[in-house]
Design a protein around this motif. Sequence first.
Motif, PDB file in Angstrom:
ATOM      1  N   PRO A   1       0.956  -1.118   0.008  1.00  8.76           N
ATOM      2  CA  PRO A   1      -0.064   0.042  -0.014  1.00  8.76           C
ATOM      3  C   PRO A   1       0.803   1.420   0.116  1.00  8.76           C
ATOM      4  CG  PRO A   1      -0.024  -0.959   2.110  1.00  8.76           C
ATOM      5  CD  PRO A   1       0.517  -1.867   1.220  1.00  8.76           C
TER       6      PRO A   1
ATOM      7  N   TYR B   1      -1.739   4.311  14.092  1.00 10.15           N
ATOM      8  CA  TYR B   1      -1.399   3.042  14.468  1.00 10.15           C
ATOM      9  C   TYR B   1      -0.056   3.004  14.773  1.00 10.15           C
ATOM     10  CZ  TYR B   1      -6.295   1.996  12.699  1.00 10.15           C
ATOM     11  OH  TYR B   1      -7.497   1.906  12.271  1.00 10.15           O
TER      12      TYR B   1
ATOM     13  N   ALA C   1      -5.309 -15.482  12.236  1.00 11.19           N
ATOM     14  CA  ALA C   1      -5.911 -14.843  10.757  1.00 11.19           C
ATOM     15  C   ALA C   1      -5.500 -13.246  10.931  1.00 11.19           C
ATOM     16  CB  ALA C   1      -7.464 -15.185  11.056  1.00 11.19           C
ATOM     17  N   MET C   2      -5.557 -12.402  11.850  1.00 11.06           N
ATOM     18  CA  MET C   2      -5.448 -11.005  11.850  1.00 11.06           C
ATOM     19  C   MET C   2      -3.935 -10.839  11.391  1.00 11.06           C
ATOM     20  SD  MET C   2      -7.427  -9.829  15.218  1.00 11.06           S
ATOM     21  CE  MET C   2      -7.132  -8.076  15.059  1.00 11.06           C
TER      22      MET C   2
ATOM     23  N   ALA D   1      -3.736 -11.360   7.699  1.00 11.78           N
ATOM     24  CA  ALA D   1      -4.200 -10.422   7.162  1.00 11.78           C
ATOM     25  C   ALA D   1      -3.340  -9.128   7.055  1.00 11.78           C
ATOM     26  CB  ALA D   1      -5.702 -10.157   7.733  1.00 11.78           C
ATOM     27  N   ILE D   2      -2.589  -8.982   7.988  1.00 14.24           N
ATOM     28  CA  ILE D   2      -1.548  -7.914   8.043  1.00 14.24           C
ATOM     29  C   ILE D   2      -0.508  -8.156   7.115  1.00 14.24           C
ATOM     30  CG2 ILE D   2      -0.009  -6.587   9.463  1.00 14.24           C
ATOM     31  CD1 ILE D   2      -2.017  -6.878  12.116  1.00 14.24           C
TER      32      ILE D   2
ATOM     33  N   ALA E   1      -1.707  -7.566   3.652  1.00 20.75           N
ATOM     34  CA  ALA E   1      -2.043  -6.117   3.159  1.00 20.75           C
ATOM     35  C   ALA E   1      -0.624  -5.465   3.232  1.00 20.75           C
ATOM     36  CB  ALA E   1      -2.963  -5.561   4.478  1.00 20.75           C
ATOM     37  N   LEU E   2       0.134  -5.790   3.736  1.00 15.53           N
ATOM     38  CA  LEU E   2       1.477  -4.745   3.669  1.00 15.53           C
ATOM     39  C   LEU E   2       2.463  -5.483   2.923  1.00 15.53           C
ATOM     40  CD1 LEU E   2       2.111  -3.789   7.302  1.00 15.53           C
ATOM     41  CD2 LEU E   2       0.567  -2.620   5.743  1.00 15.53           C
TER      42      LEU E   2
ATOM     43  N   PRO F   1     -10.909 -10.728   9.244  1.00 14.98           N
ATOM     44  CA  PRO F   1     -10.023 -12.050   8.782  1.00 14.98           C
ATOM     45  C   PRO F   1     -10.206 -13.051  10.010  1.00 14.98           C
ATOM     46  CG  PRO F   1      -8.606 -10.465   9.445  1.00 14.98           C
ATOM     47  CD  PRO F   1     -10.022  -9.590   9.144  1.00 14.98           C
TER      48      PRO F   1
ATOM     49  N   LEU G   1     -10.380  -0.675  15.380  1.00 16.92           N
ATOM     50  CA  LEU G   1     -10.074  -2.048  14.869  1.00 16.92           C
ATOM     51  C   LEU G   1     -11.058  -3.044  15.713  1.00 16.92           C
ATOM     52  CD1 LEU G   1      -6.183  -1.735  14.689  1.00 16.92           C
ATOM     53  CD2 LEU G   1      -7.641  -1.297  12.771  1.00 16.92           C
TER      54      LEU G   1
ATOM     55  N   ALA H   1      -4.309   0.560   5.002  1.00 16.01           N
ATOM     56  CA  ALA H   1      -4.300  -1.033   4.488  1.00 16.01           C
ATOM     57  C   ALA H   1      -4.549  -1.882   5.610  1.00 16.01           C
ATOM     58  CB  ALA H   1      -3.062  -1.164   3.767  1.00 16.01           C
ATOM     59  N   ILE H   2      -4.029  -1.613   6.860  1.00 11.78           N
ATOM     60  CA  ILE H   2      -4.203  -2.524   7.977  1.00 11.78           C
ATOM     61  C   ILE H   2      -5.723  -2.166   8.526  1.00 11.78           C
ATOM     62  CG2 ILE H   2      -3.804  -2.569  10.571  1.00 11.78           C
ATOM     63  CD1 ILE H   2      -0.901  -1.822   9.980  1.00 11.78           C
ATOM     64  N   LYS H   3      -6.354  -0.828   8.393  1.00 12.77           N
ATOM     65  CA  LYS H   3      -7.820  -0.643   8.870  1.00 12.77           C
ATOM     66  C   LYS H   3      -8.502  -1.517   7.975  1.00 12.77           C
ATOM     67  CE  LYS H   3     -11.648   1.623  10.391  1.00 12.77           C
ATOM     68  NZ  LYS H   3     -12.399   1.079  11.368  1.00 12.77           N
TER      69      LYS H   3
ATOM     70  N   ALA I   1      -7.705  -4.027   5.980  1.00 12.22           N
ATOM     71  CA  ALA I   1      -7.693  -5.639   6.309  1.00 12.22           C
ATOM     72  C   ALA I   1      -8.386  -6.297   7.405  1.00 12.22           C
ATOM     73  CB  ALA I   1      -6.252  -5.933   6.548  1.00 12.22           C
ATOM     74  N   LEU I   2      -8.377  -5.326   8.590  1.00 13.16           N
ATOM     75  CA  LEU I   2      -9.039  -5.786   9.859  1.00 13.16           C
ATOM     76  C   LEU I   2     -10.565  -5.386   9.832  1.00 13.16           C
ATOM     77  CD1 LEU I   2      -5.957  -5.272  12.235  1.00 13.16           C
ATOM     78  CD2 LEU I   2      -6.484  -7.407  10.954  1.00 13.16           C
TER      79      LEU I   2
END
Lengths: 469, 469
Positions: A177, A198, A445-446, A449-450, A453-454, B177, B211, B449-451, B453-454
């Motif tokens: 991203p 964050y 799972a989180m 997902a991170i 995403a990254l 996720p 989140l 992107a983290i927001k 994704a989660l």
Amino acid sequence: MTTTSPGTLEALTRRLPDSTLITDDDVLASVSSDEAEWAEVGRAVAAVRARSTAEVQQVVAVCAELRVPVVTRGAGTGLSGGANAVEGGLVLDLSKMDRVLEIDEDDLVAVVEPGVVNDDLKAAVAEHGLWYPPDPASSPWSTIGGNVATNAGGLCCLKYGVTRDYVLGLQAVVGGPAGEYGTAVRMGRRTTKGVAGYDLTGLVVGSEGTLGVVTEVTLRLRPAPAAAPRTVVGAFGSLVAAGEAVALATRRKLTPLALELLDGPTLRVVEEWKHLGIEADAAALLLAKIDTPGASGEEEATAMAAAFREAGALWAEQSSDDAEAEALFAARRLAYPAMERLGPVLTEDICVPRSQVPGMLADIEAISLRHGVQIGSIAHAGDGNLHPCMISPPDDEAARAAAIAAFDDILEAAIARRGTVTGEHGVGLLKRAGMRAELDPGAQAMQRAIKQALDPLDLFNPGKVVGEP
Amino acid sequence: MTTTSPGTLEALTRRLPDSTLITDDDVLASVSSDEAEWAEVGRAVAAVRARSTAEVQQVVAVCAELRVPVVTRGAGTGLSGGANAVEGGLVLDLSKMDRVLEIDEDDLVAVVEPGVVNDDLKAAVAEHGLWYPPDPASSPWSTIGGNVATNAGGLCCLKYGVTRDYVLGLQAVVGGPAGEYGTAVRMGRRTTKGVAGYDLTGLVVGSEGTLGVVTEVTLRLRPAPAAAPRTVVGAFGSLVAAGEAVALATRRKLTPLALELLDGPTLRVVEEWKHLGIEADAAALLLAKIDTPGASGEEEATAMAAAFREAGALWAEQSSDDAEAEALFAARRLAYPAMERLGPVLTEDICVPRSQVPGMLADIEAISLRHGVQIGSIAHAGDGNLHPCMISPPDDEAARAAAIAAFDDILEAAIARRGTVTGEHGVGLLKRAGMRAELDPGAQAMQRAIKQALDPLDLFNPGKVVGEP
């Protein structure tokens, strides 16, 4: 090795004219693994010893285009396989990016490149009357970049925290991203406090190179300690009694700078190698360092020795001899290389709640007996962070299998005691299955997902940490 | 308000039979905003005062299905609008989930529900000889959940760290996720150290409810301080001189527990209201608390007073009168409500590198003059975390516009000094534009992107922090 991917190597060579590609088999092998015993090592296509953020950016951009995985490494002192090469990947060695860019006495910060060795940074800031506390046992060799990757702890984190507590900000070369792969992004801050968005910095710390390549780190510093710490030593007839002493010290609200445990076998291995002149006939020694100044420190030392005695120490006393105290802490630091001289060492890194230390030490003894495995235990006992080390004779397949079985049993026992499979070494390759057993599936799972995403290309250190075992 | 979405309200009522939906306009208004001045407040459809994690799970699941945004709140003491209701959303009030579930002296942890008030937790752990250090000025009212949401700081974080440093693990109701929205996930650990996977706990701390909904927190505790701290007070003829004293104290490697600044206008406002008997005629007071025990503490206090004097204090001395010292710290805590009695207060929360404190205080004075805005300054000066407060007479549009212009100029000046727009209050609504000016665009893209994704539905506190201004 390089014969496996001639096209890729050729393309890398053509696209990276400013980098020296290391392809010599021996040199490549020397940068393709860390110190994790028996962790798988893939065959890398090449390695690059980067000299600047710009070079890292170029390498990452080209690797992304060619879909060549990037495994970042520093000194290679890791113990979980996090820096092991992956098949067909590029090893990005940052050990030559070793400049201390800034030490600011007024802001109490240092800005460093990732290849700076921990002890070198300590020495540099000490000249300004400052202190960088995190002190993994590997501090004479390990780099700040590696410490950041694993969120390294050490001895004095009992009182002063781990690497993450000292990383205010960083620069990393990322993708996804943030833009094209190869983008250098600044995260975090230079200020003591800050809550703008964050905590990306804290997320990257401990991510073991799976979210990008850290090329600069802004570190919080502390004033140097005013006085030399006191050392209290206790010798115990059993490992579990030493564990009871740790639990009692916590219950008594004592907060030493460090509270370390070495078992008898470990002491004897170090003594045989280095002849430090330490007594090595107890089943376990506890070493407490106390840095509270003046009379209060004296009281704390007295209370610590009393706690040791009440828990059943054979003897316990404040060391009046600095050389003796120094030798004991040297023994602590030399324990791992000393054990390695006997054969492959599989190092555990469990951390249990403090009250569980005696029980966990009993579990380890039972597991050692059950599998017939020689275990040398060293521990940041005050933190509940234990490093039982399974020692095997070289080239003994049965011993190797027994060590691995003991390793797995210790992880299971630590989880049963509400502990974690890794306190400070990281997940890398060796703790992936353990992490899966420990963590809530939703949290896993989180995490995936991170990562997705990254790093949507799964370019950075694929297969490690959140990757499939 | 509820007339705007009759269908939604009806569906919520039907689908949440176990929850009491608050729809009364007055009650709803009372839980629809925090203390951020002039931040936008949306019209909520309803509010729920949840009593358990299970109830939160049900509320989140139903809201996800109906696409009703969820804004979580505790005591509503926030200063950035993070808890302000959003249009058509549901307010999820956790202030009744206020049980201390566990205090473990052996493991030095507490497990609490999010609605526990900070000072209540402090009192509960003190009974066990333990201490929970984070102490935002709102500690008599603010909840641990709110402290976690904003990564709250306070006075003693100068020496003992902020909320994130004390959160070992948590449970949150999330979506995305981790599974269906409404899944309760455990993150983090109970152990002192742990590096199993990415630091989700640290990511959720400070994410201001964007989140997920935190329903349980595992906190690290410290032994209670052995002795009462010493207080050193210095009075200064100018704000900037007080700033110089702070910088000098840092340069001298002094590490007080707290180092607070109050300017003259603030002192006078508090004194007029509460009659604490404090001297209020200086341009600024510095209050240092020193908790080093014994003779070393005495030396530190002497050195602190000397630094104050050398930086130009009118007078500086160790307070020999506990009641006086207590009154001064009470003044610090009462400063904000005292100013609010004069009219709307727009509170800044910048944090600059320590060396920049004098310059930043000079900037604030210049900005106050330029815009003709009355500014009362309170500051965690030792951290570089400054809270200049713009005070406007009630119902004065021109004064309001001037206050907002001053607010923006202060943010710009803080960024120019390599500072952050928010040290501890959070981004919420008020600091969104400032955060965009401060952070690397790449880092902002990673945060979004983290927001995404989660929380792919953008269900949790939409528009806040990473949301569009």
